[in-house]
Design a protein around this motif. Structure first.
Motif, short mmCIF file in Angstrom:
data_model
loop_
_atom_site.label_atom_id
_atom_site.label_comp_id
_atom_site.label_asym_id
_atom_site.label_seq_id
_atom_site.Cartn_x
_atom_site.Cartn_y
_atom_site.Cartn_z
N ASP A 150 0.66 -0.90 -0.52
CA ASP A 150 -0.34 -0.36 0.04
C ASP A 150 1.35 0.95 0.13
OD1 ASP A 150 -2.07 -1.35 0.16
OD2 ASP A 150 -2.54 -1.16 2.29
N GLU A 151 2.21 1.14 0.63
CA GLU A 151 3.29 2.35 0.65
C GLU A 151 4.10 2.76 -0.63
OE1 GLU A 151 4.70 2.12 4.21
OE2 GLU A 151 3.06 1.85 5.01
N PHE A 152 4.17 1.87 -1.50
CA PHE A 152 5.25 1.38 -2.57
C PHE A 152 5.04 1.13 -3.88
CE2 PHE A 152 8.45 2.44 0.45
CZ PHE A 152 8.45 1.64 1.97
N SER A 153 5.06 2.48 -5.03
CA SER A 153 4.42 2.19 -5.89
C SER A 153 5.43 2.22 -6.85
CB SER A 153 3.09 2.71 -6.45
OG SER A 153 2.40 3.09 -5.53
N TYR A 154 5.73 1.36 -8.30
CA TYR A 154 6.99 1.70 -9.27
C TYR A 154 6.78 1.82 -10.17
CZ TYR A 154 9.86 0.96 -4.71
OH TYR A 154 11.03 0.84 -3.43
N ALA A 155 7.46 2.23 -11.23
CA ALA A 155 7.16 1.76 -12.35
C ALA A 155 8.30 1.06 -13.08
CB ALA A 155 6.88 3.12 -13.19
N VAL A 156 8.38 -0.14 -13.94
CA VAL A 156 8.61 -0.61 -14.28
C VAL A 156 9.26 -0.55 -16.53
CG1 VAL A 156 9.84 -2.63 -15.38
CG2 VAL A 156 8.46 -2.81 -13.33
#
Length: 403
Positions: A150-156
């Protein structure tokens, strides 16, 4: 970061039907538990090896535009050290540009910004990446946002070098360009001679002769337009097309377009309206090219609007860098099955209205190309039997003296 990715892959593996299913841990012996752990570890190593050895550049980016991970192919392609690049801003490593070499970093056209805002994958983006002017790469990139918790979003960010394919396409485009150019010269000659006949230079014509020559002239003009559009596309593919941006006032540009298309609107019994504020900011655009975009969109709107309908050209400020221009009609709308193909070259719908209206499927492709070469984006909203709105963004003019 790698541990988080491996943890996510381990969580998702139980639902991946392409891999062996792992049985439930309830009621299994210690030996079974060890076998399951060994299988999971083996698969983690396989995934890690695939990422490490692939020829595609793969980077993991944080929402604040920093590099969290990159594989060896990314380091080699971008000519950056593998160890010291993690933590750098992507603007210092990727430096994404569109095919017109306009920088996308810090704009709403940035692929990372768009993917995170839409919260959906952004596939097949054609970009130029790299910070060394002597080693820039044309790539086909995809950006996939992921949430590990819920706290960490990323983009590949995954990119494939398209250099070899570009060479093959360039050979094909050169051939098409040569053929189109050779067609244009005789077509222009035919068009000119028909003009001379219609003007009476070769003797008086009766009404029937004038009618048939008029039909012939329309057909030749249509062929010339097709050849011009094909030349435009091939020159763009070859990198021989550029936009010449300058300060332009939108209101006068829209008035020119509306005036030129008014006869077509009258013939179709469609009202043509403008909703452009008098104080709209100046734009930084190529006036001829953006006029071409508006011509294509408005002509399409008129063509697909039944008698008694309305086509409206409007504008509003999109953000501090871009203006949004819209063309709205009260026409037939775009069927769902055609929505994903609207901007494809030469695409022809099977819809009954399309067959009645004709066309050769290049107008919207050209509009998309021109808008993107200005650093903007183009899209549409549609409701079948109610109407369609095409909208695109173009950069605002900023006086250098005020910057």
């Amino acid at each position: 970061m790698r541990k988080r990715i491996q943890k996510q892959a381990h969580v998702e593996e139980t639902t991946d039907l392409s891999l062996p299913m792992v049985p439930s841990l309830s009621g299994v012996s210690g030996e079974d538990d060890e076998a399951i752990s060994a299988l999971a570890e083996q698969r983690d190593h396989a995934i890690e090896a695939a990422i490490q050895t692939t020829s595609d550049a793969i980077l993991v980016l944080t929402p604040d535009f920093h590099i969290a991970y990159l594989n060896p192919a990314a380091a080699a392609t971008l000519r950056v050290p593998l160890e010291n690049t993690v933590g750098s801003r992507c603007t210092e490593v990727l430096g994404c540009k569109n095919l017109n070499r306009m920088a996308l970093c810090g704009t709403s056209s940035c692929p990372l910004v768009r993917a995170l805002e839409q919260r959906s994958p952004l596939p097949n983006e054609e970009l130029i990446v790299g910070m060394d002017p002597d080693h820039l790469y044309e790539v086909s990139a995809s950006v996939n946002p992921i949430t590990l918790d819920d706290e960490f979003s990323y983009a590949v960010f995954a990119a494939r070098d398209m250099s070899a394919l570009k060479v093959a396409n360039r050979v094909r485009s050169n051939f098409v360009s040569m053929v189109s150019h050779e067609l244009r010269t005789p077509l222009n000659s035919v068009h000119g001679f028909i003009d001379l006949l219609l003007q009476g230079h070769m003797g008086a014509l009766n009404e029937e002769q004038r009618m048939y020559l008029g039909y012939t002239q329309e057909g030749v003009q249509q062929l010339i337009s097709i050849v011009e559009d094909i030349l435009f596309m091939t020159r763009s593919d070859l990198g021989q097309f550029e936009v010449k941006q300058q300060e332009v006032h939108l209101l006068s540009l829209v008035r020119q377009v509306a005036r030129s298309l008014q006869p077509q609107a009258l013939k179709a019994e469609v009202a043509l309206h403008m909703d452009i504020p008098a104080n709209v900011p100046a734009l930084y655009i190529d006036p001829q090219r953006i006029k071409q975009v508006l011509n294509n969109l408005v002509a399409n709107a008129i063509k697909f609007t039944p008698p008694g309908g309305v086509v409206t050209i409007s504008a509003r400020q999109h953000d501090e860098h871009f203006e949004m221009i819209s063309v709205t009609d009260t026409g037939y709308g775009i069927p769902a099955e055609d929505s994903h193909h609207v901007f494809e070259r030469f695409y022809q719908s099977n819809h009954s209205q399309q067959s009645k209206m004709g066309g050769y499927g290049l107008g919207l492709s050209i509009a998309k190309l021109i808008v993107e070469q200005h650093g903007g984006t183009i899209g549409f909203d549609t409701v079948v039997n109610k109407g369609t709105t095409f909208y695109f963004t173009v950069p605002l003019y900023h006086d250098p003296a005020q910057l």
